[in-house]
Structure formats: structure tokens, C-alpha cells
Design an enzyme around this catalytic site. Structure first.
Site, PDB file in Angstrom:
ATOM      1  N   GLY A  31     -54.020  26.980 -38.629  1.00  0.00           N
ATOM      2  CA  GLY A  31     -53.816  26.179 -37.423  1.00  0.00           C
ATOM      3  C   GLY A  31     -55.114  25.655 -36.849  1.00  0.00           C
ATOM      4  O   GLY A  31     -56.121  25.591 -37.541  1.00  0.00           O
ATOM      5  N   HIS A  37     -58.011  19.081 -42.118  1.00  0.00           N
ATOM      6  CA  HIS A  37     -56.659  19.527 -42.502  1.00  0.00           C
ATOM      7  C   HIS A  37     -55.760  18.327 -42.768  1.00  0.00           C
ATOM      8  O   HIS A  37     -54.960  18.317 -43.698  1.00  0.00           O
ATOM      9  CB  HIS A  37     -56.027  20.364 -41.381  1.00  0.00           C
ATOM     10  CG  HIS A  37     -56.706  21.664 -41.111  1.00  0.00           C
ATOM     11  ND1 HIS A  37     -57.429  21.895 -39.958  1.00  0.00           N
ATOM     12  CD2 HIS A  37     -56.771  22.804 -41.825  1.00  0.00           C
ATOM     13  CE1 HIS A  37     -57.893  23.137 -39.972  1.00  0.00           C
ATOM     14  NE2 HIS A  37     -57.518  23.706 -41.105  1.00  0.00           N
TER      15      HIS A  37
END
Ligand code: PAF
Length: 283
Positions: A31, A37
Site C-alpha cells: 500500500g 506502483h
């Protein structure tokens, strides 16, 4: 995008896709998602028909004095970003789902050798934690392909080795590091930097680049290149853990005949431990 919290729900969807011969691409994360990402997610969309992302802050890969409790948890914002980027399934397991017998008692995946050097030497147990959780995630998700950033180059090799050794039918793909315009590799830990630290942070990349230029230019005194890089980082305000020139294939010490190398570094800037690496091809 569907969000599931348990393995049964995840399997029901992935089984459906697999039965239709759709290729499943997987990006595991902890996360606090940034553009690095998102780049992995975009590459995943090119590598498969369906993209699965997991978010799980894995306690097993943090040392007792590391930032597990403080690690940023930003699920709402992460979830929005993933939905906007065409992710089909977000898997957010809780602790009991991935560690039904607790973290201490869990079955472990050890990747000897590769796990004990460089970052593994500085962070004992870290790569066993990574290898264990990735093996669990691969077994839960059953992806055809999984994507990992090259910023964590040692992690990428550990995961490739575990998939090979455990005969897992998954292709482990490395994706080149995404950088800020000043060269700093994107990382969740950049968020720990003060404004002053952020201003000097690109030195890590610059010092590695300079070392690469020396090596490619014909200076093959590896120890001297490493020592100069450590000194430059120290002078610039970093506290280096290591700078090391290795064989890119297995991170072994390079021999005179090796041409595919990697220079890797880890260094502290305040309370942020930053890592970076670059490929080197010698003639
Ligand atoms: O690179 C990371 O974010 C983590 O180490 C990973 C691969 C998601 C395992 O927890």
C-alpha cells in the site's frame, strides 16, 4: 474493481478467469501507493488480461526496531488510484487470513545465500518474511505472472529463486525503477524525508551513476569505486549501510570475466533507509 478480503472470495473470481483462459497478472504491494506502483500496474495490464493487486503490510518482514507500526496505511486513497488505473481485483487480507497460525508459528520460506547478503545482512530475517508472504500470496492468487520493481533488486532475485525452487507456475517479471526528475527512486519511505533531506536525497542515484561511469570507462578496481561512493554519500549527509558491486544474475562477487553487473546501495538519510541500484554492462 472488486475488493475482497478473504482467500475464498479471491479464488472464486480468479478461478472464473482462469477457466476462461484469461491470463492473471499480479502486483503485490504494502500500500501507500505512488507512481512507481502505478507503473507496475500499467505493466501488469500489458502482461495479462486481468490485474490483481494486493495490499498487506507484512509484519514478518520488519525487524523489531523497524517501522512496521508507523508504516503508512492509506487504503482509501490507494483503492481509488487502483480503480482509476483499471485494476480488476484488489485483495486486502487481514492478518488471520494470511497467518492463520500467527506470524511466529507460520511455515517459513527460506532462500539461503541470497537472503543473507547486502540488505539481508543488515536486516536479518527480512527476506524470509518477504519470501514467506510472497509464497502465501502466490498460492492464494495463483497468478500467471507477477511483477516486482527493480528498485528492490535483491527482493526480485529472492522471489525469482523461491518460485523456481518451489516449482511455482508463475513468471516473476522485474520492472525498471521509476524515478523523480532529479533521479531519486520512488519509494514509500521518501515520505519520511524532511525538505532539507529531500533536497540532498538524489545524491544516492548520482553517486551510483558516477560509479557506473567509472566502471564502464574501464576502472575495474571495484573496492576503490565502492569506497569512493561510500565516502561521497557520507560527505553528502547520508549514513551508508553498504555500496556493493555484484554479479547481476545472482548477486555473487564479480569475477574478471563477468560483464553483467549491478551496483547496489543502501543508506540512511535521517530516519529513512533508502536503497537504489543500477545495471552495469562491461565490455
Ligand atoms: O515490495 C514490497 O512492497 C513488499 O516487500 C512485498 C513484495 C509486497 C511483500 O510484502
Amino acid at each position: 474493481m472488486q475488493t475482497v478480503h478473504n482467500i475464498a472470495g479471491l479464488r472464486a473470481l480468479v478461478d472464473q478467469w482462469r477457466s476462461r483462459r484469461e491470463r492473471v497478472a499480479f502486483v503485490p504491494t504494502m500500500g501507500n501507493l505512488h507512481a512507481g506502483h502505478m507503473h507496475l500496474v500499467k505493466q501488469a495490464a500489458g502482461a495479462g488480461d486481468r490485474v490483481v493487486v494486493s495490499i498487506f503490510v507484512n509484519p514478518m518482514q520488519f525487524g523489531p526496531s523497524e517501522d512496521y507500526a508507523a508504516y503508512p496505511r492509506t487504503l482509501k486513497a490507494d483503492s481509488l488510484k487502483l480503480a482509476e488505473n483499471g485494476v480488476h481485483l484488489l485483495f486486502v487480507p487481514d492478518m488471520a487470513e494470511l497467518y492463520p497460525n500467527g506470524v511466529e508459528a507460520t511455515t517459513r520460506v527460506e532462500v539461503p545465500g541470497l537472503s543473507d547478503i547486502l540488505c539481508g545482512a543488515e536486516r536479518p530475517g527480512h527476506f524470509t518474511g518477504v519470501a514467506t508472504v510472497v509464497a502465501k500470496l502466490f498460492s492464494a492468487v495463483r497468478p500467471h505472472v507477477a511483477l516486482f520493481g527493480e528498485k528492490d533488486y535483491q527482493q526480485l532475485l529472492v522471489v525469482q529463486r523461491l518460485a523456481e525452487d518451489l516449482c511455482m507456475p508463475v513468471e516473476v517479471m522485474g520492472v525498471p525503477t521509476v524515478r523523480e526528475s532529479d533521479g531519486l527512486a520512488l519509494s514509500s519511505r521518501n515520505g519520511y524525508l524532511s525538505l532539507e533531506q529531500r533536497a540532498v536525497a538524489p545524491l544516492l542515484h548520482n553517486a551510483l551513476q558516477h560509479a557506473c561511469q567509472r566502471l564502464v570507462g574501464g576502472d575495474h578496481d571495484f573496492a576503490a569505486v565502492e569506497a569512493d561512493c561510500v565516502a561521497a554519500l557520507g560527505e553528502g549527509g547520508y549514513t551508508p549501510d553498504y555500496v556493493s558491486i555484484r554479479r547481476s544474475e545472482d548477486l555473487g562477487l564479480p569475477q574478471a570475466t563477468d560483464t553483467a553487473l549491478r551496483i547496489l546501495a543502501a543508506a540512511w538519510l535521517g530516519k529513512a533507509r533508502l536503497i537504489d541500484n543500477l545495471p552495469i554492462t562491461l565490455k
